[in-house]
Design an enzyme around this catalytic site. Structure first.
Site, PDB file in Angstrom:
ATOM      1  N   ARG A 142      35.001  36.044  36.420  1.00  0.00           N
ATOM      2  CA  ARG A 142      35.905  37.131  36.789  1.00  0.00           C
ATOM      3  C   ARG A 142      37.318  36.908  36.246  1.00  0.00           C
ATOM      4  NH1 ARG A 142      35.327  39.562  42.596  1.00  0.00           N
ATOM      5  NH2 ARG A 142      36.372  41.186  41.392  1.00  0.00           N
ATOM      6  N   GLU A 194      39.624  44.817  44.608  1.00  0.00           N
ATOM      7  CA  GLU A 194      40.458  44.228  45.668  1.00  0.00           C
ATOM      8  C   GLU A 194      40.863  42.791  45.360  1.00  0.00           C
ATOM      9  OE1 GLU A 194      38.599  43.016  49.553  1.00  0.00           O
ATOM     10  OE2 GLU A 194      40.295  44.101  50.358  1.00  0.00           O
ATOM     11  N   ASP A 195      39.985  42.086  44.654  1.00  0.00           N
ATOM     12  CA  ASP A 195      40.216  40.657  44.442  1.00  0.00           C
ATOM     13  C   ASP A 195      41.310  40.344  43.427  1.00  0.00           C
ATOM     14  OD1 ASP A 195      38.292  39.839  46.311  1.00  0.00           O
ATOM     15  OD2 ASP A 195      36.709  40.349  44.883  1.00  0.00           O
ATOM     16  N   ASP A 225      31.633  42.098  37.633  1.00  0.00           N
ATOM     17  CA  ASP A 225      32.105  42.301  39.011  1.00  0.00           C
ATOM     18  C   ASP A 225      33.411  43.094  39.084  1.00  0.00           C
ATOM     19  OD1 ASP A 225      30.248  40.810  40.877  1.00  0.00           O
ATOM     20  OD2 ASP A 225      30.642  39.248  39.395  1.00  0.00           O
ATOM     21  N   ARG A 265      36.841  30.471  46.691  1.00  0.00           N
ATOM     22  CA  ARG A 265      37.578  31.199  45.656  1.00  0.00           C
ATOM     23  C   ARG A 265      39.100  31.025  45.775  1.00  0.00           C
ATOM     24  NH1 ARG A 265      34.254  35.430  43.862  1.00  0.00           N
ATOM     25  NH2 ARG A 265      32.114  34.652  43.932  1.00  0.00           N
ATOM     26  N   HIS A 289      34.441  35.673  51.550  1.00  0.00           N
ATOM     27  CA  HIS A 289      35.883  35.907  51.676  1.00  0.00           C
ATOM     28  C   HIS A 289      36.254  36.100  53.147  1.00  0.00           C
ATOM     29  CE1 HIS A 289      35.794  37.670  47.378  1.00  0.00           C
ATOM     30  NE2 HIS A 289      36.589  36.623  47.317  1.00  0.00           N
ATOM     31  N   CYS A 343      36.242  45.528  49.219  1.00  0.00           N
ATOM     32  CA  CYS A 343      36.276  44.959  47.859  1.00  0.00           C
ATOM     33  C   CYS A 343      36.439  46.010  46.779  1.00  0.00           C
ATOM     34  CB  CYS A 343      34.984  44.208  47.561  1.00  0.00           C
ATOM     35  SG  CYS A 343      34.282  43.347  48.948  1.00  0.00           S
TER      36      CYS A 343
END
Ligand code: CIR
Length: 253
Positions: A85, A65-66, A60, A131, A161, A248
């Site tokens: 991740r 962005e995460d 991923d 998350r 999200h 993202c």
């Protein structure tokens, strides 16, 4: 205005990325083409794009962005909530050293992912999701306050999200869908409501007075055009198969 954007080329391993979408496996070749179109659209908006190499260890990892929250004054490295991740943020931290002097890092047991953070001027809304936990959100708010910003939390239940269902388009304009339409906390925005059938289009990105939107959502497109924005459509169907969207795929700062 944004000057810089960081993106990461999708890895072949993306076919094993996390998903709840039920739309089938992404077509890697198609994903690469779509990613290149996405980069082209960003360049059209006048930003410098840093394109990172693919990282096969993390399926991923194109969803950069995460991994961080980037502001004018500091970068805050997240601690991703998804097990597969964990570690993506370490790679991004190395890259951000080239752009930032002030780098803060969220520590466990706090978890937080950038998709849960929406910037509205100097205020940051943080979604509490599967998350992002309270500890992570509180650490984030403390760091933000250190640099003169503010933050607040928003509960969410229906989407992955916060920004899966919300996008801030500047000038007090907010795209809203599903559970966010009637949320008290967003009542003072000029809300642009996205219908249930087009809810995927609630994840758009404002980049220097352009709005990049996913291809194929006519009502959403018309509503955004009506507000006076220049709209650029990009097909991100292969990323949608992994619950990912336009926001993202980049870090904008
Ligand atoms: C994940 O579940 O982590 C990825 N498949 C999708 C991440 C989407 N990122 C975002 O909304 N910011």
């Amino acid at each position: 205005m944004f000057k810089n954007v960081i993106v990461r080329k999708p890895a072949r391993s993306m076919v094993k990325g996390i998903t709840t979408a039920n739309l089938g496996k992404p077509d890697y070749k198609k994903a690469l083409k779509q990613h290149a179109e996405y980069v082209k659209a960003l360049k059209q908006c006048g930003v410098n794009v840093t394109l990172l190499e693919e990282d096969e260890r993390y399926p991923d990892s194109c969803f950069v962005e995460d991994t961080a929250l980037l502001t004018d004054k500091c970068a805050i490295i997240t601690n991703l909530g998804a097990k597969s991740r964990k570690g993506e943020q370490i790679e991004i931290q190395k890259v951000l050293k080239n752009f930032y002097e002030n780098i803060e890092v969220i520590q466990p047991p706090g978890t937080i992912e950038g998709g849960d953070i929406m910037m509205v001027g100097d205020h940051f809304y943080i979604g509490l999701s599967d998350r992002t936990n309270k500890n992570g959100a509180n650490q984030m708010i403390k760091f933000l306050e250190k640099y003169g910003y503010t933050g607040s939390v928003v509960a969410l239940n229906e989407v992955l999200h916060l920004k899966t269902g919300l996008s801030y388009l500047e000038n007090n304009n907010l795209l809203v869908s599903g559970e966010f339409i009637d949320k008290e906390v967003f009542k003072d925005f000029n809300k642009i409501e996205i219908s249930k059938e087009e809810s995927y289009a609630a994840n758009c990105i404002w980049v220097n007075d352009n709005v990049i939107i996913p291809k194929g959502f006519k009502k959403a497109k018309d509503a955004i055009v009506k507000k006076g924005y220049k709209v650029i459509e990009v097909d991100v169907s292969e990323f949608r198969k992994l619950d990912g969207g336009l926001s993202c795929l980049s870090l904008r700062f």
